[in-house]
Structure formats: structure tokens, C-alpha cells
Scaffold this motif. Structure first.
Motif, PDB file in Angstrom:
ATOM      1  N   MET A   1       5.154   1.651 -13.520  1.00  0.00           N
ATOM      2  CA  MET A   1       3.684   1.028 -13.754  1.00  0.00           C
ATOM      3  C   MET A   1       2.379   1.625 -12.935  1.00  0.00           C
ATOM      4  N   ASP A   2       2.941   1.725 -11.683  1.00  0.00           N
ATOM      5  CA  ASP A   2       1.745   2.405 -10.716  1.00  0.00           C
ATOM      6  C   ASP A   2       1.355   3.723 -11.261  1.00  0.00           C
TER       7      ASP A   2
ATOM      8  N   GLY B   1       0.218  -6.332 -13.206  1.00  0.00           N
ATOM      9  CA  GLY B   1      -0.238  -5.235 -13.955  1.00  0.00           C
ATOM     10  C   GLY B   1      -1.666  -4.987 -13.865  1.00  0.00           C
TER      11      GLY B   1
ATOM     12  N   LYS C   1       8.003  -0.832 -10.978  1.00  0.00           N
ATOM     13  CA  LYS C   1       6.810  -1.185 -10.277  1.00  0.00           C
ATOM     14  C   LYS C   1       6.038   0.246 -10.213  1.00  0.00           C
ATOM     15  N   SER C   2       7.165   1.176  -9.751  1.00  0.00           N
ATOM     16  CA  SER C   2       6.708   2.502  -9.516  1.00  0.00           C
ATOM     17  C   SER C   2       6.142   3.162 -10.700  1.00  0.00           C
TER      18      SER C   2
ATOM     19  N   LYS D   1      13.265  -3.876  -9.502  1.00  0.00           N
ATOM     20  CA  LYS D   1      11.854  -4.278  -9.616  1.00  0.00           C
ATOM     21  C   LYS D   1      10.985  -3.195  -8.937  1.00  0.00           C
ATOM     22  N   PRO D   2      11.262  -2.729  -7.599  1.00  0.00           N
ATOM     23  CA  PRO D   2      10.285  -1.869  -7.127  1.00  0.00           C
ATOM     24  C   PRO D   2      10.626  -0.374  -8.085  1.00  0.00           C
TER      25      PRO D   2
ATOM     26  N   GLN E   1       4.062  -5.406 -18.005  1.00  0.00           N
ATOM     27  CA  GLN E   1       5.066  -4.329 -17.273  1.00  0.00           C
ATOM     28  C   GLN E   1       6.102  -3.997 -18.576  1.00  0.00           C
TER      29      GLN E   1
ATOM     30  N   TYR F   1       4.714  -9.648 -11.042  1.00  0.00           N
ATOM     31  CA  TYR F   1       3.736  -8.581 -11.078  1.00  0.00           C
ATOM     32  C   TYR F   1       2.528  -8.865 -12.269  1.00  0.00           C
TER      33      TYR F   1
ATOM     34  N   ASP G   1      10.023  -8.815 -13.515  1.00  0.00           N
ATOM     35  CA  ASP G   1       9.381  -9.291 -12.354  1.00  0.00           C
ATOM     36  C   ASP G   1       8.042 -10.251 -12.512  1.00  0.00           C
TER      37      ASP G   1
END
Lengths: 546, 308, 319
Positions: free
Chosen positions: A503-504, A360, A500-501, A496-497, A345, A358, A355
Motif C-alpha cells: 500500500m505504501d 490507508g 502495508k509495504s 501485515k508489514p 487495503q 491500517y 490489518d
């Protein structure tokens, strides 16, 4: 120098013999102060060798890991970190008072602090320092950290002659007003760019200030032999009682790491500024004599492949995701002799907000191929990546080349000097960039440091460090909210979110988190460690056991 | 004599001018924006434009060139923003090192080349000759940076006779000089051989031998001084060639000379430094060429008077 | 090395690291001259040895795919030790012929890379040299033959190009043009032609005044015709010698550029590049430096030997 060499060599032998008899216990790295059985002794001189030349000691300009620790020898900031990541006052008497709305910071300065030219520090010096960093004529790479101060933008654009938000209330009080609340502002007052410089010396030296620095710091620059070495001596009037421990430090430059290692083994130098070369790593890690002579610290950084999201075919999500699945990260760790860990991440594990849960993108060339087929590129395509030409980056890029060839992508490697890579990447001229050697390392321990300067909308400008050319307004809005959030736990959870977005959206391929290894003489110690999580080397607390 | 000097100087001017123009054009086309580099990675576009204006980078090319030449002729070769120091100062700091290396290299070339060449010529056709020329050929064929690495390995690491790069003492100069000189030594050996062969067949040598003088005496008293003359001239001519050639040696041994500076400059796209070092080294080559011609003119009256 | 004071071109002697033969025959003797030269060459053991080596090297370049045990660009899983170090020769280690010369820092087979590297060295060496000889001969002969302004401009231009330190000029050019094999060939050719131009210039100057040229002109031959028909053929020996010896220099130049990191780009194997990549291992894995260097030295040696032999054969007075 010869006498010292013999002396040090003799010491090393003695200590080795003693420790072989179990007579000396090394200080264990910890974040507690004055721990263990060793109390620092005053005195001693050391030599440390670096490969790269040291360009400048001007705190407003220096921005690499060679000159930052050296600059900290000569200058101080209002705030600093303890031996870990907690802020504490330095030139300030105490932590500043913050207004209710979080926009006004008031610092009271310590009294009696003198510059090494004899003059006492005043609030005007602080105003001058920060203004100077913001001044476009200075060309400071750190200006961006202070644009949140009220009036900074107008000053930079030439619409005002002073920065409205920096005021000296009296000889010992400075007040900063921000345009919007920013909980990371205190971190920015501990960063090198904020180190205080005396106006009259800067004006007297002009362009040469970086080579003839005058500050309030624990050491004074005694001599600078261009391209060869810099010698620093203890500042006898330093306001911190008891510091520094060492009498003098000499930094040698232009010494290749393998030569430096051999000089260290012979006792000619006491510390290597660069990590020991990979070629020798196996040898020294398996050698018991080296047990107490290597300090390893995981770095708070991530080395990644930046994907230019505006350049086809990388504007397609599937292609970016395919890239993430195609890279063999374990091989990179192997090529780096195991001195790194796989990253999944954006944030490195030591950064608050990381995180743990997560997982990945896993290494799966078949999945990569099917994703490419989904994107309509089943026959593959050609693209290029830029790497810096310093060893071992080119060989890592060649590993990527092979990885991508396996999924049908033909990768051309452009090995260039660092400034070229930074320039091209910053101006979106290349589809892929390997940030090896230019890894994003934290400027301060806050997750925002891994978003705003490198993935945020504000940094998506020509020449900015947002190499992915990425701007997501939703994410941006959320980050602004989080900057104002004062509850630390809520903040960290909130990031965190956000990450994450990112990485998405596969804006990067995070590849590794690095480790910094320092090879040093057995008698050289840090208090508590030689490597500091924020400053890299912290010279003032190094000491020599005699 | 004076006419010779003046004529050579006048001839040199267009050459120097041409060098400066070509270098300037080359730098202009380098793919990096100097204003951006000066301003730093996080400056705004407006800031960069301002800096571009201040540095005069938005002026037409010929104007920029004139401004630059004005400064150069007054001794100011620009300011290296990557190294944060004036280019002239940097060059002056590094020149002594390169000079030391050049003289060390020439010394090695002569030290090894002359005896080998002499021995080969005297023992012409025999194994001494063959062996000497064979070794000379190998020396010429080995790439200098490879030789340097091998010397570093064998004489610096395996048998730690010499320090591993860097400066500080005469011992530090040995390996770099050996590397710089070995290739040239081979060439000097061959030249010395030819030159000595010419002398050996000369009348005065045969007279000396006919007089009954011993061979060794003949060689050292009559042959050697005359054979060396053209070689010494050639050593002088070597200096400009060396200036370009030391680049690799300085790179292998981390020798802080002008050559390594130039390489660093090109690698880090340090525009003022590149301009400064290339113009400087080219200038040195041209000027030493003139000086050598003058020296030869003084030494050989035929040249002084018989020129077309 | 005779100093011709009558034709004193101050710089003729300067940079000739390889002296050119002074041509002594007249045009009429040409064919007899060449066959005599060929006989001399055949009887010279050193030159024949050089020729054999050259042929062997060319064969290696052509047959590289057949001779190599592996693909030179493949990075093997088992090509590195578990902690990421290059491996020494498996032959010496345990008799296994998988990696006869060991592997490099990326786990690629060294032997295969060295064999394939021959191609790059030869291609660049030969093509760059051809370009340099062509340009140099043209500039030198035109300048010397036509004299006047043409001569001054061309030779001053040559002086100027020679004043640039060769390697630095090459580096700067490559930095502008982004490295690739064709750029390297172009750059080396563009930097090396000056030496040949000088030599040819000196030669044509002396040839120009020769009787046979005056005779040809008296009989009505135009200037250009005389140049091409009578003078140029006299230059063949020089051109042939430089065409061979020059390859040696150009191979070294290419290796030097690759060593400095601006030669042929990965994953194409180049000997100089291999040395650069392997130099940080010179203490723990010296074979990475030794073998590519030996390859360079052998190739340069072969062309030098053969070229020397050619020169001796074409002008025995030099011996």
C-alpha cells in the motif's frame, strides 16, 4: 412445471401466512452445523436462474462463479471445507500426513467411493486428475496452483511425460512431493481444479467432457438444454450418508436478473444465482415480506483499480498516491446501493491477516492535486481506464472519470467485454484497470492468495493476473519465507508489514469489499447457510422445508 | 428455368466467397489473441506459443483461410472455447428460436399492416387514411429496442399479460414478435395501401362495380387477392432482412436465438463463434435471395423469359 | 409499386424500405420541375409540419448549452437518493425545477443529457448519411452506366456487402476499431451505402437508354461527360429524398449501436446509450427509458415526415 409452480406458490403463501403469525422461525446464519430449530428434510426440487450461460462442467477448466458451485455438484476433491473455512477430508479418509520438512503429503483415500459410471475410485485417478490440470493441452486456468509440485515445470515444458512429484503408492494412497514447503498446499487440494475425474470418461468424451461430466459427486447431470437449462438429479449412491437433501436442481441460464427476480416473486423459481438488481434493491429491502428471503454475506474479495506501475506517469509514486487520494469511495458504495464497504487495503476484512489498525489513503482531492504538483504534473495529464461493459461497472467508471477530472486528470473510459479487459490488463496494455466484475476473490482463505497470483514477481508475466506489473524482490523473498512458516499466528502477523509495504507503494487503489446477496424462496434453506465462504453456493446442503 | 437457377447459383459463389474472406480478415484484425484465450490467463508464454502453433495461427494468412474454408465446407464451423461447444451445434440449437421469431414477426407485420393498408386505401383521403398512415409513420420511427422495452414494461410488468422474456410457450413469443413486427407492419401498411390503390383503379374493378356489385364484395373478392400478391412476395424478401434485424429484439427479450448469439460472440470476442455466425447469417441471406428470385421466376413468366 | 419487367433487376424491389421516385421529366424541364415541386411541398401540411420539426430539432442541437439547466456530464451528490437510486422529476415531486425530468443512474440531469444528445444524433445521422449517399450514388451510377465488367464487379460487391447483417457488421467493425464518434460515422456510412447504390443503379439503368442521352452521345459527348452532365442531375430527386430519409435510418442505427454499448463513449450523452444505461431501471425509473426513446422517435419521425413530403412533392405519381 405448472403443477410445481402452483405447489411452490401455494407453499410460499402458506409459509408467509404462517410466519406472519409467528409460527416459523428462520434459521440464523451461523458457522455451526445443524444449529437452530430446523433439521434438514430430504426431498424437493428447486430451480435457480442465472444470467450468464454456464460454459463447462469440467473441473479443470471452469473458473467462474456460475460453474464452480455446479461443478461441485458433480465432483469431489480430496479435501473440502466445513461450513466455514476449516479444511476437512472428503475423498481422503483423513487429513494427510505431512513430512518433517513440509514437502511430502500423503493422502489415504476413502474406500468404496464410486464414480457414477459404477467404477471405484483409485489413487491412479488422483494422479491422472492433477497431471491433467498441469497438462498444457488441457488449457486449465488452474495449472498455476500446482506448479509447486516437484517436476511440474518439467512436465509442462514437455521435458518429462509424467509429473515426478505425484505418485500412487498403492490403490488407495497418493503421495505429493513439493519443490519447497507450502502451507497453502492443502487449500489447493480443496479447490475445484483438484476435483477427481475418471480417465476413461474424459478420454471417451474428449472435448465434450465439460458437457457430459462423470464424477463422484452428490448429483448427476441429467439433461443439458444448450442456452436454456441444466438439470441435476440426486446421486443415489453418494458416499456421504444423508447428502444431498434435494432430489433435483435445475439451473436456468440466460435469465436477466430483473426477470429472475420477478419469476422468484411469482414462485416460478426458488433462487436467484445473481444478486438482485440495484433497481429493485430499495423495494425489496424495505418490504417485510422479503425479510426471510434475502441472505447477505460479505464476500472475501477486494475490488480495486490496478495501476500499471511500469507505464508513465504511473511509474512515479506520487502520481499513484494522488490517485488513491482522488477517488471518492463512498460514492461508489452509494452507487452500489450500499451493498459494499469501503476498502482501504489489499486484503478484505474477512481474510485472516487483515490489518484492522491500517487506515490507508483518505479521500482528499486537494492532497491529490498537491501530490501531482510535486511530481511535476500540476497541469494534469490524460490517461485511460478499462472497465467491463456489464452493468453497473460502466457507471462506476464514470464516477472515477468525474473524480479524476476534479484533480486535473482526463480519463478516457474503454468499456470492453471481460475477456478483452483481462487480456489487455494481463499484458500491460492499459494504464489503469477497474476490476469491477473481475474482483479478486479468494481461492482459499490464506493471505498468500492475495499476493502471489496478483502482486507477486512470479505472476508478473505476459497474461498473468498481476495487472500492476509489480515485482518487488524484497517483498517476494519475504513471501517465500512466510509460505514455509508453520506457526499460524506468526505467519499472519508477518503478512501485515508485507501488505502495508504494497500500500505504501500504492500499487492499487483498493475501492470496495463486496457483499453477496441471494434472493430465495422462503422455504429454501442452507445448512447452515445458502452461501458458503469458499464455494459461494453449496448445493448439497440446500434443503426445502415442506 | 434451369439456366436461371444455374446462373443465380454461379453468381452467388463469388458473393459467398467474398463474404468469407472479408469476415476472416475482419476477425484477424480483432484486438484479442485467440491462442491466449484458449490457453487461459495463467498459461506460460511457451504454452501459448505451442497452442498457437497447434491452432495453426502462426501460418500465413491465406493458409489459415484455406484450412478454415476446408472445415466450413465440411460442416465444421469451429469450436467456441468460451462456450466450450462446437459452433455448428450451437447454431443448430439456436436457429429454431430465430425462425420462430422471424415467422412471428412476419405474422404480426401482415396481421397489422394489411388491414391498415387496405382500410387506408379504400378510405383514401379521409380520416381513416390519414390516421392509418400517421400511425404507420410512428411505428416506423420508433426504435425497435425501445418499443420492446416499452412493451415489456406495459404488457409484461404493469399489466402482467405476458411473460417477461425467455422462452417456453407461445405466450413468450408474443411480445418479441410484436416488437419485431411493429416497425415492419407500418411499412407493409404503406405498401398495401399503394398496391391496393393501383388495383382499385384497374379496369376489372370498375367493371365489377359497374355490374352493380356491392363495394364490400368487390373489395374482398377482387381487390384483396390481387393486392396481396406482391405483398406476399415482399414478405418472403423480408426473411433475410429480419435475420439481421432480430438482433436487437433478441437482446431485449433474452431470446436464445442466433442474433443474440452473434452479439454475445462479438462482446466476448469469441473468434470462432463470430466467424461462424456471420458466415452463417450471410450465407442464409444469399441463399434465401436466390430462392426468392426463383420463386418469383416461377410465379411470373415474364421474368423467366424476358430477362436481359 | 410497378414492376418493370423490362428492366427487371431482381433485387431492385427487395430492400427498398423507402421507394424512390421514378423520374418522369426530361432534362429540359428541370427548373420548372423543381419550382413546381417546391410549390407542392409548400402546400403539403404534413411535409411542412415535418420541416418545422426538423428545424426545431436542429435548433435544439445548436442551442443545447443555452437550453440545458445543467452540465450533462456532471454527477450530482444530490442527484441520487441516499441509497443510490436515480431520482424522478423534481417538478412532479415537489415543484422544484432542479431536475425537470429527473436524474439518471449516475445522478446526472436527464433533461440536459437529452438536449445535448440531439447533437450526437444529428451529427452522426447527417454525416454518416452524406457518406453513404456519396458512396452509394457513385457505385450505383458507375456500375449501371459503364456496364460490362465494371458493372458485374461493383454490383456483386454490393450484393456481398448487403448480405452481411447490417448491425453485426457494424458491431464487428467497431469492435476492431475501438468506438469513437468518427468511427461510428465511418462504420454506419460504410454499412448503409449499399441500399442507395441499388436504387441509383436501377435508375441509371433506365436513364441510360433514354432519348436525351442517346442524343447527347450522338452529338459527340463523351461517356463520362454524358454521365455527369445529363444523367446525374436526374438523380437529384432520389438523392435528396434518400439524403433526408436516410438520416432517419442512420439516427436509429446510431441509437442501436449505442444501445448495444458500442456507440459514443461516456460521458458524452447519446440517446441510445441512455436507454441502455437505464434499461435495468425500466420498472422503478421508467422515465430513463421513455424520454430518450421519445427523443429518438420524434427525430426519426420528423425526418421521415419531411422526407416523405419531399418524395411526394418530387414525384406526385407515387401518391
Amino acid at each position: 412445471m405448472k403443477k410445481k409452480t402452483l405447489f411452490c406458490f401455494g407453499l410460499v403463501i402458506l409459509m408467509t401466512l404462517l410466519s406472519a403469525c409467528g409460527g416459523v422461525q428462520p434459521a440464523a446464519p451461523s458457522t455451526e452445523n445443524a444449529g437452530g430449530d430446523m433439521t434438514p428434510q430430504k426431498g424437493g426440487s428447486i430451480i435457480i436462474a442465472y444470467k450468464d450461460d454456464l460454459a463447462t462442467l469440467d473441473p479443470a477448466i471452469g473458473y467462474d462463479w456460475t460453474n464452480w458451485p455446479a461443478i461441485k455438484m458433480v465432483f469431489d476433491g480430496l479435501l473440502d471445507y466445513d461450513s466455514g473455512t476449516t479444511l476437512m477430508p472428503r475423498l481422503a479418509e483423513a487429513m494427510p500426513t505431512v513430512s518433517e520438512d513440509g514437502t511430502v503429503y500423503t493422502f489415504k483415500l476413502r474406500k468404496g467411493v464410486k464414480f457414477t459410471n459404477g467404477r471405484e475410485l483409485t489413487a491412479d485417478d488422483v494422479v491422472y486428475t492433477i497431471t491433467r490440470v498441469l497438462d498444457p493441452n488441457t488449457g486449465s486456468p488452474g495449472a498455476g496452483f500446482f506448479v509447486g509440485i516437484k517436476g511440474a515445470q518439467d512436465f509442462m515444458d514437455g521435458k518429462a511425460t509424467t509429473v515426478e512429484g505425484i505418485k500412487a503408492l498403492d490403490a488407495n494412497t497418493v503421495e505429493f512431493t513439493l519443490s519447497a514447503p507450502d502451507v497453502t498446499f492443502l487449500n489447493k487440494m480443496a479447490i475445484n481444479f483438484s476435483f477427481v475425474v475418471p480417465k476413461e470418461e474424459v478420454e471417451k468424451a474428449g472435448e465434450n467432457f465439460g458437457h457430459a461430466p462423470v464424477g463422484t459427486g452428490p448429483f448427476v447431470l441429467k439433461e443439458w438444454k444448450s442456452g436454456e437449462s441444466l438439470t441435476f438429479e440426486r446421486n443415489p449412491n453418494y458416499f456421504y450418508e444423508g447428502l444431498p437433501y434435494l432430489d433435483s436442481i435445475t439451473i436456468q441460464v440466460g435469465v436477466a436478473p430483473d426477470v429472475a427476480l420477478l419469476r422468484l416473486e411469482k414462485g416460478e423459481i426458488q433462487m436467484m444465482g445473481d444478486p438482485p438488481p440495484g433497481a429493485d434493491w430499495a423495494r425489496i429491502t424495505s418490504d417485510p415480506a422479503w425479510k426471510n428471503r434475502i441472505e447477505k454475506q460479505p464476500q472475501v474479495n477486494t475490488t480495486y483499480i490496478a495501476i500499471n506501475t511500469t507505464m508513465p506517469p504511473f511509474d512515479k509514486l506520487e502520481v499513484r498516491q494522488a490517485l488513491n487520494h482522488a477517488i471518492d469511495k463512498q460514492r461508489i458504495v452509494q452507487l452500489l446501493n450500499g451493498r459494499a464497504t469501503v476498502a482501504n487495503q489489499v486484503l478484505p476484512p474477512l481474510m485472516p491477516g487483515y490489518d484492522e489498525s491500517y487506515t490507508g489513503y483518505e479521500y482528499d482531492p486537494e492532497k491529490a492535486k498537491s501530490l501531482l504538483a510535486e511530481a511535476g504534473l500540476a497541469d494534469g495529464f490524460e490517461t485511460s481506464i478499462e472497465c467491463i461493459s456489464v452493468d453497473p461497472q460502466p457507471k462506476l467508471c464514470e464516477s472515477f472519470q468525474q473524480d479524476l477530472a476534479k484533480v486535473g486528470i482526463t480519463l478516457t473510459i474503454n468499456n470492453l467485454a471481460a475477456p478483452n479487459v483481462i487480456d489487455d490488463a494481463g499484458n500491460g496494455k492499459t494504464p489503469l484497470v477497474w476490476s469491477g466484475g473481475l474482483a479478486w476473490t479468494q481461492d482459499y482463505p490464506d493471505p498468500d492468495d492475495f499476493y502471489a497470483p496478483i502482486l507477486g514477481c512470479d505472476s508478473n508475466i505476459p497474461g498473468g493476473w498481476n495487472w500492476s506489473r509489480y515485482c518487488n524482490q524484497e517483498v517476494h523473498a519475504k513471501s517465500i519465507e512466510l509460505l514455509a512458516e508453520t506457526d499460524r499466528n506468526a505467519r499472519l502477523e508477518g503478512y501485515k508489514p508485507l501488505f502495508k509495504s504494497l500500500m505504501d507503494d500504492a500499487v492499487w487503489v483498493p475501492v470496495i469489499n463486496g457483499e453477496y446477496d441471494v434472493a430465495h424462496a422462503e422455504n429454501l434453506h442452507g445448512q447452515p447457510t445458502l452461501i458458503h465462504p469458499e464455494h459461494l453456493f453449496i448445493y448439497e446442503t440446500m434443503w426445502w422445508s415442506q | 428455368m434451369l439456366t436461371l437457377i444455374t446462373r443465380r447459383l454461379i453468381q452467388a459463389i463469388p458473393v459467398l466467397l467474398g463474404i468469407s474472406i472479408i469476415t476472416f480478415l475482419l476477425i484477424y484484425y480483432l484486438p484479442a489473441d485467440p491462442a491466449r484465450m484458449y490457453a487461459g490467463p495463467s498459461a506460460t508464454v511457451a504454452t501459448v506459443d505451442r497452442i498457437r502453433h497447434e491452432l495453426g495461427l502462426d501460418l500465413p494468412l491465406w493458409e489459415q483461410y484455406l484450412r478454415y474454408m476446408q472445415r466450413v465446407l465440411s460442416g465444421d464451423l469451429g469450436f467456441s472455447y468460451r462456450k466450450q461447444i462446437a459452433v455448428t451445434t450451437l447454431l443448430l440449437n439456436r436457429i429454431p428460436y430465430t425462425l420462430a421469431l422471424i415467422f412471428g414477426g412476419i405474422f404480426v407485420e401482415l396481421l397489422i399492416g394489411l388491414p391498415v393498408g387496405l382500410a387506408s386505401a379504400v378510405g383514401r383521403g379521409q380520416w381513416v387514411d390519414r390516421a392509418g398512415m400517421f400511425i404507420a409513420l410512428i411505428g416506423v420511427s420508433a426504435p425497435p429496442f425501445w418499443l420492446g422495452l416499452l412493451l415489456l414494461y406495459w404488457l409484461g410488468y404493469l399489466i402482467p399479460l405476458f411473460p417477461l422474456g425467455g422462452t417456453g410457450s407461445l405466450a413468450h413469443l408474443v411480445l418479441p414478435s410484436l416488437t419485431a413486427g411493429l416497425g415492419g407492419a407500418a411499412w407493409y401498411a404503406r405498401m398495401m395501401r399503394s398496391s391496393t390503390l393501383d388495383i382499385l383503379s384497374a379496369d376489372y374493378v370498375r367493371t365489377a362495380r359497374a355490374k352493380g356489385l356491392r363495394n364490400i364484395f368487390v373489395i374482398f373478392r377482387h381487390v384483396l387477392p390481387n393486392a396481396i400478391n406482391p405483398i406476399i412476395t415482399m414478405a418472403g424478401l423480408d426473411i433475410p432482412w429480419f435475420i439481421g434485424g432480430v438482433v436487437l429484439v433478441e437482446r431485449v427479450f433474452d431470446w436464445p436465438g442466433v442474433g443474440r448469439l452473434a452479439v454475445e460472440a462479438i462482446e466476448t470476442v469469441d473468434v470462432p463463434l463470430i466467424l461462424g455466425t456471420v458466415i452463417f447469417t450471410a450465407g442464409v441471406v444469399v441463399i434465401s435471395g436466390i430462392l426468392i428470385d426463383l420463386a418469383q421466376g416461377i410465379a411470373d413468366p415474364r421474368i423467366r423469359h424476358g430477362n436481359r | 409499386m410497378k414492376i418493370d419487367s423490362q428492366r427487371r433487376v431482381s433485387t431492385e424491389l427487395t430492400d427498398e424500405k423507402e421507394a424512390a421516385p421514378l423520374v418522369v421529366q426530361t432534362a429540359r424541364d428541370q427548373s420548372g420541375y423543381l419550382s413546381m415541386a417546391w410549390r407542392r411541398l409548400r402546400r403539403d401540411p404534413a411535409a411542412m409540419f415535418g420541416a418545422t420539426l426538423v428545424i426545431a430539432i436542429v435548433l435544439v442541437a445548436i442551442l443545447a448549452p443555452v437550453l440545458s439547466p445543467h452540465d450533462p456530464t456532471e454527477q450530482f451528490r444530490d442527484g441520487l437518493t441516499p441509497d443510490g437510486q436515480p431520482m424522478p422529476s423534481t417538478l412532479l415531486a415537489n415543484g422544484d425545477s432542479r431536475f425537470p425530468l429527473g436524474t439518471d443512474a449516475n445522478g446526472r440531469d436527464l433533461l440536459s443529457r437529452i438536449l445535448y444528445g440531439t447533437r450526437i444524433s444529428l451529427i452522426v445521422g447527417v454525416l454518416a448519411n452524406m457518406m453513404a449517399v456519396a458512396i452509394g450514388a457513385l457505385v450505383g451510377s458507375v456500375a449501371a452506366y459503364f456496364g460490362g465488367w465494371v458493372e458485374i464487379v461493383l454490383m456483386r460487391f454490393t450484393d456481398m456487402m448487403m448480405a452481411f447483417p447490417t448491425l453485426l457488421l457494424a458491431m464487428t467493425l467497431v469492435a476492431i476499431l475501438k468506438p469513437s464518434i468518427w468511427i461510428i460515422i465511418l462504420v454506419i456510412g460504410a454499412v448503409y451505402w449499399t441500399w442507395i447504390a441499388r436504387v441509383i443503379y436501377g435508375q441509371v439503368l433506365s436513364l441510360r437508354e433514354r432519348d436525351f442521352v442517346t442524343a447527347a452521345r450522338a452529338l459527340g459527348a463523351g461517356r463520362v461527360f454524358a454521365l455527369i452532365r445529363h444523367i446525374l442531375p436526374q438523380l437529384f430527386p432520389t438523392i435528396i429524398v434518400w439524403g433526408t430519409l436516410g438520416i432517419a435510418t442512420n439516427v436509429t442505427l446510431e441509437a442501436s449501436l449505442s444501445y448495444l454499448g458500442i456507440g459514443v463513449q461516456p460521458p458524452t450523452p447519446s440517446w441510445g446509450g441512455m436507454i441502455q444505461q437505464g434499461q435495468s431501471f425500466y420498472r422503478t425509473a421508467p422515465w430513463l427509458v421513455i424520454f430518450p426513446g421519445l427523443a429518438i422517435m420524434l427525430t426519426v419521425f420528423a425526418f421521415n415526415l419531411f422526407g416523405d413530403g419531399l418524395r411526394d412533392a418530387l414525384d406526385p405519381t407515387q401518391r
